[in-house]
Design a protein around this motif. Sequence first.
Motif, mmCIF file in Angstrom:
data_model
loop_
_atom_site.group_PDB
_atom_site.id
_atom_site.type_symbol
_atom_site.label_atom_id
_atom_site.label_comp_id
_atom_site.label_asym_id
_atom_site.label_seq_id
_atom_site.Cartn_x
_atom_site.Cartn_y
_atom_site.Cartn_z
ATOM 1 N N THR A 6 -86.833 21.346 -64.386
ATOM 2 C CA THR A 6 -85.899 21.868 -65.021
ATOM 3 C C THR A 6 -85.310 22.847 -64.416
ATOM 4 O OG1 THR A 6 -87.004 23.138 -66.390
ATOM 5 C CG2 THR A 6 -86.984 21.100 -67.348
ATOM 6 N N TRP A 7 -83.939 23.642 -65.196
ATOM 7 C CA TRP A 7 -83.587 24.911 -64.452
ATOM 8 C C TRP A 7 -84.644 26.173 -64.830
ATOM 9 C CZ3 TRP A 7 -80.110 24.354 -60.838
ATOM 10 C CH2 TRP A 7 -79.234 23.428 -61.034
ATOM 11 N N LYS A 8 -85.262 25.928 -65.549
ATOM 12 C CA LYS A 8 -86.386 26.877 -65.987
ATOM 13 C C LYS A 8 -87.446 26.816 -65.065
ATOM 14 C CE LYS A 8 -89.409 28.701 -69.831
ATOM 15 N NZ LYS A 8 -89.942 28.658 -71.132
ATOM 16 N N ASP A 9 -87.811 25.759 -64.611
ATOM 17 C CA ASP A 9 -88.798 25.481 -63.724
ATOM 18 C C ASP A 9 -88.539 26.331 -62.209
ATOM 19 O OD1 ASP A 9 -90.456 23.917 -65.228
ATOM 20 O OD2 ASP A 9 -89.592 22.092 -64.606
ATOM 21 N N TRP A 10 -87.194 26.306 -61.829
ATOM 22 C CA TRP A 10 -86.748 26.866 -60.622
ATOM 23 C C TRP A 10 -86.089 28.296 -60.818
ATOM 24 C CZ3 TRP A 10 -88.470 24.850 -56.536
ATOM 25 C CH2 TRP A 10 -88.875 23.570 -56.441
ATOM 26 N N GLN A 11 -86.383 28.623 -62.129
ATOM 27 C CA GLN A 11 -85.539 30.075 -62.215
ATOM 28 C C GLN A 11 -86.391 31.171 -61.312
ATOM 29 O OE1 GLN A 11 -82.781 31.334 -64.250
ATOM 30 N NE2 GLN A 11 -83.613 33.530 -63.030
ATOM 31 N N GLU A 12 -87.936 30.992 -61.782
ATOM 32 C CA GLU A 12 -88.765 32.288 -60.976
ATOM 33 C C GLU A 12 -88.651 31.943 -59.431
ATOM 34 O OE1 GLU A 12 -93.130 33.462 -61.102
ATOM 35 O OE2 GLU A 12 -92.737 31.905 -62.587
ATOM 36 N N ALA A 13 -88.794 30.658 -59.000
ATOM 37 C CA ALA A 13 -88.950 30.560 -57.605
ATOM 38 C C ALA A 13 -87.699 30.798 -56.778
ATOM 39 C CB ALA A 13 -89.277 29.036 -57.123
ATOM 40 N N GLN A 14 -86.553 30.706 -57.585
ATOM 41 C CA GLN A 14 -85.115 30.761 -56.855
ATOM 42 C C GLN A 14 -84.264 31.601 -57.778
ATOM 43 O OE1 GLN A 14 -84.870 30.245 -53.864
ATOM 44 N NE2 GLN A 14 -86.427 28.950 -53.640
ATOM 45 N N PRO A 19 -79.298 30.851 -61.260
ATOM 46 C CA PRO A 19 -78.532 31.747 -62.123
ATOM 47 C C PRO A 19 -77.018 31.350 -61.747
ATOM 48 C CG PRO A 19 -80.333 33.280 -61.752
ATOM 49 C CD PRO A 19 -80.511 32.227 -60.699
ATOM 50 N N MET A 20 -76.796 31.485 -60.309
ATOM 51 C CA MET A 20 -75.385 31.301 -59.845
ATOM 52 C C MET A 20 -75.157 29.828 -60.149
ATOM 53 S SD MET A 20 -75.265 33.283 -56.244
ATOM 54 C CE MET A 20 -73.884 32.802 -55.919
ATOM 55 N N LEU A 21 -76.054 28.934 -59.983
ATOM 56 C CA LEU A 21 -75.522 27.434 -60.386
ATOM 57 C C LEU A 21 -75.488 27.174 -61.623
ATOM 58 C CD1 LEU A 21 -77.952 25.624 -57.884
ATOM 59 C CD2 LEU A 21 -75.397 26.003 -57.391
ATOM 60 N N VAL A 22 -76.140 27.603 -62.528
ATOM 61 C CA VAL A 22 -76.138 27.309 -63.940
ATOM 62 C C VAL A 22 -74.990 28.004 -64.562
ATOM 63 C CG1 VAL A 22 -77.292 28.246 -66.035
ATOM 64 C CG2 VAL A 22 -78.627 27.207 -64.269
ATOM 65 N N ALA A 23 -74.564 29.294 -64.110
ATOM 66 C CA ALA A 23 -73.658 29.930 -64.558
ATOM 67 C C ALA A 23 -72.112 28.870 -64.081
ATOM 68 C CB ALA A 23 -73.212 31.333 -63.869
ATOM 69 N N SER A 24 -72.047 28.430 -62.867
ATOM 70 C CA SER A 24 -71.028 27.540 -62.364
ATOM 71 C C SER A 24 -70.752 26.401 -63.202
ATOM 72 C CB SER A 24 -71.320 26.900 -60.954
ATOM 73 O OG SER A 24 -71.133 28.365 -60.213
ATOM 74 N N GLY A 43 -87.415 23.793 -52.548
ATOM 75 C CA GLY A 43 -86.840 23.325 -53.683
ATOM 76 C C GLY A 43 -85.490 22.705 -53.837
ATOM 77 N N LYS A 44 -84.955 22.480 -52.203
ATOM 78 C CA LYS A 44 -83.647 22.337 -52.091
ATOM 79 C C LYS A 44 -83.285 21.001 -52.750
ATOM 80 C CE LYS A 44 -83.809 22.666 -47.568
ATOM 81 N NZ LYS A 44 -85.055 22.959 -47.581
ATOM 82 N N HIS A 45 -84.073 20.035 -52.294
ATOM 83 C CA HIS A 45 -83.793 18.548 -52.688
ATOM 84 C C HIS A 45 -84.068 18.427 -54.351
ATOM 85 C CE1 HIS A 45 -84.439 14.179 -52.977
ATOM 86 N NE2 HIS A 45 -83.406 13.986 -52.100
ATOM 87 N N GLU A 46 -85.035 19.178 -54.799
ATOM 88 C CA GLU A 46 -85.184 19.143 -56.328
ATOM 89 C C GLU A 46 -84.092 19.640 -57.119
ATOM 90 O OE1 GLU A 46 -89.223 19.207 -54.357
ATOM 91 O OE2 GLU A 46 -87.359 20.206 -53.874
ATOM 92 N N VAL A 47 -83.631 20.805 -56.501
ATOM 93 C CA VAL A 47 -82.332 21.420 -57.099
ATOM 94 C C VAL A 47 -81.125 20.310 -56.851
ATOM 95 C CG1 VAL A 47 -80.783 23.477 -57.352
ATOM 96 C CG2 VAL A 47 -83.396 23.863 -57.052
ATOM 97 N N ALA A 48 -80.917 19.899 -55.860
ATOM 98 C CA ALA A 48 -79.594 19.054 -55.805
ATOM 99 C C ALA A 48 -79.691 17.942 -56.518
ATOM 100 C CB ALA A 48 -79.885 18.363 -54.033
ATOM 101 N N LEU A 49 -81.076 17.114 -56.831
ATOM 102 C CA LEU A 49 -81.132 16.226 -57.817
ATOM 103 C C LEU A 49 -80.934 16.685 -59.250
ATOM 104 C CD1 LEU A 49 -84.307 14.136 -56.475
ATOM 105 C CD2 LEU A 49 -81.698 13.399 -56.140
ATOM 106 N N LEU A 50 -81.278 17.781 -59.337
ATOM 107 C CA LEU A 50 -81.066 18.392 -60.850
ATOM 108 C C LEU A 50 -79.424 18.463 -61.077
ATOM 109 C CD1 LEU A 50 -82.488 19.578 -63.306
ATOM 110 C CD2 LEU A 50 -82.737 21.687 -62.121
ATOM 111 N N MET A 51 -78.874 19.008 -60.039
ATOM 112 C CA MET A 51 -77.439 19.093 -60.212
ATOM 113 C C MET A 51 -76.639 17.721 -60.233
ATOM 114 S SD MET A 51 -76.469 22.157 -57.324
ATOM 115 C CE MET A 51 -74.756 21.933 -57.557
#
Length: 332
Positions: A6-14, A19-24, A43-51
Amino acid sequence: MRHVDTWKDWQEAQPQVVPMLVASIQKNRLAHAYLFEGEAGSGKHEVALLMAKRFFCKEHNGAEPCHACSDCLRIEHGNHPDVHQVAPDGQSIKKEQIEYLQKEFTYRGMESAAKVYIVSHVDKMTASAANSLLKFLEEPQGQTLAILLTENGASILPTIRSRAQQMRFLPPSQTQIASKLVAEGIEENQALFLAALTGNKAYAKALAEGDWSFQARTVVLQLMHELFTRPDLAAITLADKWIPLMKERLQQEMGLEMMLLWLRDLLYIQAGKQDKLVYADNKSKFDELALSTSQHTIRAAMSHVLEAKRHLSANVSIQLVMERLLFTIQEG
């Protein structure tokens, strides 16, 4: 129980990227193309899949996809018809792969007008593939989201960089790597050790699958303790256990890195930072040594190990490097 990112999972790591992606997303202002730069495991690939999930999910809650609908589940399992992933075919991404992607995008989406493509290791494109991708980025068709991933941003064509919104991912922390290894069944002490040694989850997991890293850890613990308590035994351990185990250059370099981690742990004990120990199961021995060893001695030993690493890089015999290292540490 199934775990989803989830976005929360990656908030601390990135803390900059998320925050920039969530705001967009919340403002409905996603760019048509993104370039994610960062080390393996960041986490690049994981965030890409989340998007991609959020891009298609109709049951989302704000920026967070539902993770349960048909779109989310198919993206999670890699079989969504309108999410296309491209990776190097052999050593490179070839022009034909990008042309195939372009052809796919000329068709209307299987289930909607939207399409997402994720290109891993985009720095490994051939020149002709890069030029094809550039044309694709210059003329986005319909509701399209492109996410380009790289560990080597310096190799990306400036023209491609300029057409994508660049996001720099921080390297993964040792704690994050260790916790993921533990979640995959690796014992905690070994997970902490491998995370500190490699700084890379995939590499750490590969090491964990064999018994070499466990043997090396045991030998280094013995060698270093003897070096500071019974140096006469350290020479025997070096000849009988260390040298036979460290056959390859990479193993020899890692062996020296393990020694540095041991010395750093000894400094942490003296500084009262027990929570930072890599060799946490060795704490009682560190406690004893910390009382009889000066910080100057420990720091000097660390300098000697770093010098040994330089000699190793210059192709000096490992036997000579290690014998000299033990001697200089003993001499203080």
